[in-house]
Structures are given as C-alpha cells and as structure tokens.
Design a protein around this motif. Structure first.
Motif, mmCIF file in Angstrom:
data_model
loop_
_atom_site.group_PDB
_atom_site.id
_atom_site.type_symbol
_atom_site.label_atom_id
_atom_site.label_comp_id
_atom_site.label_asym_id
_atom_site.label_seq_id
_atom_site.Cartn_x
_atom_site.Cartn_y
_atom_site.Cartn_z
ATOM 1 N N MET A 218 0.837 -1.232 0.001
ATOM 2 C CA MET A 218 -0.192 0.087 -0.064
ATOM 3 C C MET A 218 0.919 1.229 -0.045
ATOM 4 N N LEU A 219 1.781 1.195 0.693
ATOM 5 C CA LEU A 219 2.871 2.497 0.954
ATOM 6 C C LEU A 219 3.710 2.632 -0.365
ATOM 7 N N ALA A 220 3.816 1.476 -1.071
ATOM 8 C CA ALA A 220 4.942 1.610 -2.388
ATOM 9 C C ALA A 220 4.038 1.942 -3.525
ATOM 10 N N ARG A 221 2.722 1.740 -3.493
ATOM 11 C CA ARG A 221 2.101 2.110 -4.761
ATOM 12 C C ARG A 221 1.542 3.444 -4.886
ATOM 13 N N PRO A 222 1.358 3.883 -6.381
ATOM 14 C CA PRO A 222 1.023 5.452 -6.404
ATOM 15 C C PRO A 222 -0.389 5.398 -6.287
ATOM 16 N N THR A 223 -1.035 4.593 -6.035
ATOM 17 C CA THR A 223 -2.784 4.772 -6.237
ATOM 18 C C THR A 223 -3.167 4.502 -4.754
ATOM 19 N N LEU A 224 -4.553 5.189 -4.637
ATOM 20 C CA LEU A 224 -5.156 5.436 -3.291
ATOM 21 C C LEU A 224 -5.542 4.043 -2.880
ATOM 22 N N PRO A 225 -5.427 3.451 -1.514
ATOM 23 C CA PRO A 225 -5.598 2.359 -1.080
ATOM 24 C C PRO A 225 -7.303 2.344 -0.855
ATOM 25 N N ALA B 64 -10.302 10.593 -4.724
ATOM 26 C CA ALA B 64 -10.554 9.455 -5.689
ATOM 27 C C ALA B 64 -11.664 9.927 -6.729
ATOM 28 N N GLY B 65 -12.633 10.961 -6.268
ATOM 29 C CA GLY B 65 -13.464 11.595 -7.042
ATOM 30 C C GLY B 65 -13.097 12.454 -8.148
ATOM 31 N N ARG B 66 -11.931 12.954 -8.059
ATOM 32 C CA ARG B 66 -11.440 13.839 -9.024
ATOM 33 C C ARG B 66 -11.108 13.081 -10.470
ATOM 34 N N GLY B 67 -10.436 11.768 -10.263
ATOM 35 C CA GLY B 67 -10.272 10.958 -11.365
ATOM 36 C C GLY B 67 -8.853 11.450 -11.969
ATOM 37 N N PRO B 68 -8.324 10.507 -12.592
ATOM 38 C CA PRO B 68 -7.002 10.823 -13.230
ATOM 39 C C PRO B 68 -6.775 11.770 -14.303
ATOM 40 N N TYR B 69 -7.998 12.123 -14.967
ATOM 41 C CA TYR B 69 -8.148 12.806 -16.392
ATOM 42 C C TYR B 69 -9.195 14.095 -16.149
#
Length: 431
Positions: A56-63, A93-98
């Motif tokens: 979890m701490l190594a990934r770039p995505t939200l847990p 999470a609601g903002r989205g990547p794009y």
C-alpha cells in the motif's frame, strides 16, 4: 507514538502521491513496525497483513477504504480523526486521473471532413463504383481469347458474376458488391498435367510417414525386450552391488556438528565480513535471535545453541556501511533496524521487512579497543535521529532473553560489543 509530534493532517494532501506520503508519515509517527501493526490489528479482530501494508505504501494509487480504515486504527489515530482520512481519500478518488473532455473537441471532430465516416460519403461515388463494376474488363476479354491450357482456373472465374435463384435471375449483394458463383464442374476432357503433381507429392508424404512409423515401432519393441531382460516389468534395471552396498557419507562427516566446540566467553572477536554470520555478544556465550511465535521482531540475546531464529548474514552497502539481513522461517527475509529513524532514544532493535523508508537499516560496525587489541565491534545506526547511539543490551546484560535497543554509546562499551562469527554447516546452533 513519537513524543512531541502530532498526527499528520490528511487535509494537506492535494494528490494521491501526497496522500500516500502522509500515510508513511503516519506510520513513522506511530513508531510501529509492519509486524507490530499487523499484531495490533489482530488484537482488535481485524486483518492487516504485513505485506499488504508494505504494498500500500509503495504503490502510487489510493488504498481501498477498508484497508485505510484498518491501517489508520492500527497506527493509533483517535476515532474522531479517522473520518478526516476517509473524507480526503473520497475527495481525491472523485477527481479522477483525467480532466473532463471539452465538448468543443467533439464538435470540431464532427466538422472535420477528414474524420467523416466513409459510409457517409457522396452517393455519386457509390454509383460510379457500381458502374465500374458493371463495365466489361478488356483484360478479361483478352484472357478469354487466350489458350485455355495456359489460363489460371482461379483467375478465370468471373469476379462480378452474381448467383441466380431458381427463376434464373441474379441476386444483388449490395452496392458495389456481388456474390461469387460456384465454379462450373470440370470438363470431361483429360486432366491437365499440372494437377497430377500435388497427387504425387501427397502420395510421397504418406509413404514417408508410414515408413517413419514402422521404424519407430521397431525401436520401441527392441527397447521393450531389452528392458525386460534387466528388471521386472514397470521397474528400472537393477544396479550393480557396489553402487548400492554402502552409503557414501562417512561417520566423521556427519558427526562434525556434534563434536564442534561452542564459542566461549573469552573467544576473540571476529571482524565483520559479507556472508552468513552468528552475532555473539562479547564476554558471554549469548547470541542475537528473536522469540519465535511473536510478531514484534524484537531482538534478544539468547544462548548461542538456541540462536537459530532467524539466521543472519552481512551485506556491504558501501562506504563502510553494512546491512544485517535476517532470514526468518515464518516471515521470510528481512533486515535488522531501528524504527522511526532512530528519533526515539530507546527505540527497539528489531527485524522487519527491508526497504522501509522510516527505519534505519544501515549500520557502521566500528572496532573498539582503545590502546590495545580489538575487543569487539559496535553496531552504530547510520543517520540516527539520536546521534551518538549504539545498539545495546538493556536490562540484565548477563541474562538470557534480555532485549536490545538503541542507547547512548558509553566509554567502556558495556553491552555494546559484538563478534560476527562465521556461520557454516558445522557451526553450533545452525539448524
């Protein structure tokens, strides 16, 4: 928890990367290792595997929210502050990547003739294509006048012909398209020489395959008969008596671990070197180990004959620095270290997963022996938040299972000197 520091504020995060950095700061603030976080969650009836926290701490995505909830609780955050972490996580999470697409882009694409669908083109082009398909092909007329023996039967098929129904009329397949007709039956005349060649090739291939099969079958029969003479059916041939009569190993080779003498308290220290080692406390017959069955990773001093969990080795990391690698039978590989960057003066000396940015995992193994021979080696955390610290046996330094922790280096180095004895197949205490 680290004294004098407040829990990180999740509202400072503007991106998922900043949010994960705050989670790492929260773990450092708790002062707990991966094992301790997992154990604390387990006492609360929750599941938090150590490997899951590390990933979890190594990934770039939200847990996931469930994982975030268990992790924040295990770190010791007050129940009222948990809602703030979840709220920030939902906002990110609601903002989205794009960013949302601009409607003007779609209108421009529709207005661009280059993006138009070919099926929506000018109807006149379709009519012209149908007219071209109905126009006779001069090249086809030339082929019709040629010698039939030199013509290709595939090329001689009328490309634009349309199938006829029972009434004799043709059925159109659509604009610019036509259904191919079934080729007419061959004439009753003699076959062309070119058609005989594939038949001869096929016959030759079949004959070759048959001969090969017969040869392989013959070899199989010979091998079966030969095996039948050397042993019972379904078993390998018997070996000769000299090969199975006596075991290869001799008594002196198997008895070495039992006759090897253990290290004594007066043994000279062994300098650190890369490879498998057994870390012995100087002046004693005690070595470093963990208490199996616990999750804390706390390192103790135990009788060297019992120091089998975990097994240690040294790995050089450059510039006179070393990493003390552990191999635990239950938790796998890890590294010895000091949690929370050594900012806690009496932080535990413990084993955990390697690569935790909040731990100190590099040590200087400094020889000690003022005015004389080396009496042992100090384990000094490199870059500790508490400068001048050494790994030290705390409490009763003569007792088994006394724990080790970070403590100020003292002039006489009491409880702070170690020997890095070579560990091999014949070493006592090796499983």
């Amino acid at each position: 928890m680290t004294p004098g520091r407040h829990t990180p504020d999740p509202r400072e995060a503007r991106t998922p990367a900043e949010f994960l950095a705050l989670l790492q700061t929260l773990k450092d603030w708790s002062g707990l290792t991966y094992r301790e976080l997992s154990a604390r969650a387990e006492t609360s009836g929750e599941v938090l595997p150590r490997s899951t926290v590390a990933n979890m701490l190594a990934r770039p995505t939200l847990p996931r929210e469930e994982l975030l909830t268990v992790f924040v609780r295990a770190c010791g955050v007050a129940p009222g502050e948990l809602a703030g972490w979840l709220e920030v996580r939902r906002e990110l999470a609601g903002r989205g990547p794009y960013p949302p697409a601009d409607p003007a882009d779609g209108d421009a694409a529709r207005a661009d003739p280059a993006c138009a669908d070919p099926a929506d083109g000018d109807p006149a082009e379709g009519d012209a294509e149908e007219a071209d398909a109905a126009r006779p092909d001069p090249a086809g007329a030339d082929r019709a006048d040629a010698d039939p023996a030199d013509a290709d039967p595939v090329a001689d098929r009328p490309a634009a012909a349309e199938p006829s129904d029972a009434s004799g009329t043709t059925r159109a397949a659509g604009p610019g398209l036509s259904w191919p007709v079934v080729p007419a039956a061959p004439s009753s005349g003699p076959p062309r020489p070119r058609s005989e060649t594939p038949s001869r090739i096929r016959r030759a291939v079949v004959a070759a395959v048959a001969v090969t099969g017969l040869v392989l079958a013959g070899f199989s029969v010979v091998a079966f008969l030969r095996d039948g003479r050397t042993g019972p059916a379904g078993q390998p041939p018997r070996t000769s008596a000299p090969e199975t009569s006596a075991p290869e190993t001799s008594a002196p080779e198997t008895s070495a671990p039992e006759t090897s003498a253990p290290e004594t308290s007066g043994a000279a220290p062994t300098a650190p070197a890369a490879g498998d080692v057994r870390i012995r406390v100087m002046g004693t017959d005690l070595c470093l180990a963990e208490r199996r069955g616990t999750r804390t990773g706390q390192i103790h001093q135990v009788p060297c004959a019992e120091a089998v969990v975990p097994l240690y080795s040294l790995a050089a990391v450059g510039a006179g620095r070393w990493r003390i690698v552990s191999d635990h039978p239950d938790f796998g590989p890890g590294c010895s270290g000091i949690p929370s960057g050594g900012r806690i003066p009496d932080a535990a000396y413990e084993d955990s997963e390697c690569g935790d940015g909040g731990r100190i995992e590099a040590f200087a193994l400094e020889p000690y022996g003022p005015g004389g021979p080396v009496r042992g080696y100090r384990i000094v955390p490199v870059g500790s938040g508490t400068p001048g610290s050494c790994v030290t046996v705390v409490g009763d330094r003569e007792a088994a299972w006394a724990r080790l922790a970070q403590a100020p280096c003292v002039p006489d180095a009491a409880g702070q000197l170690f020997s890095f004895d070579r560990r091999g197949p014949a070493s006592p205490g090796t499983p």
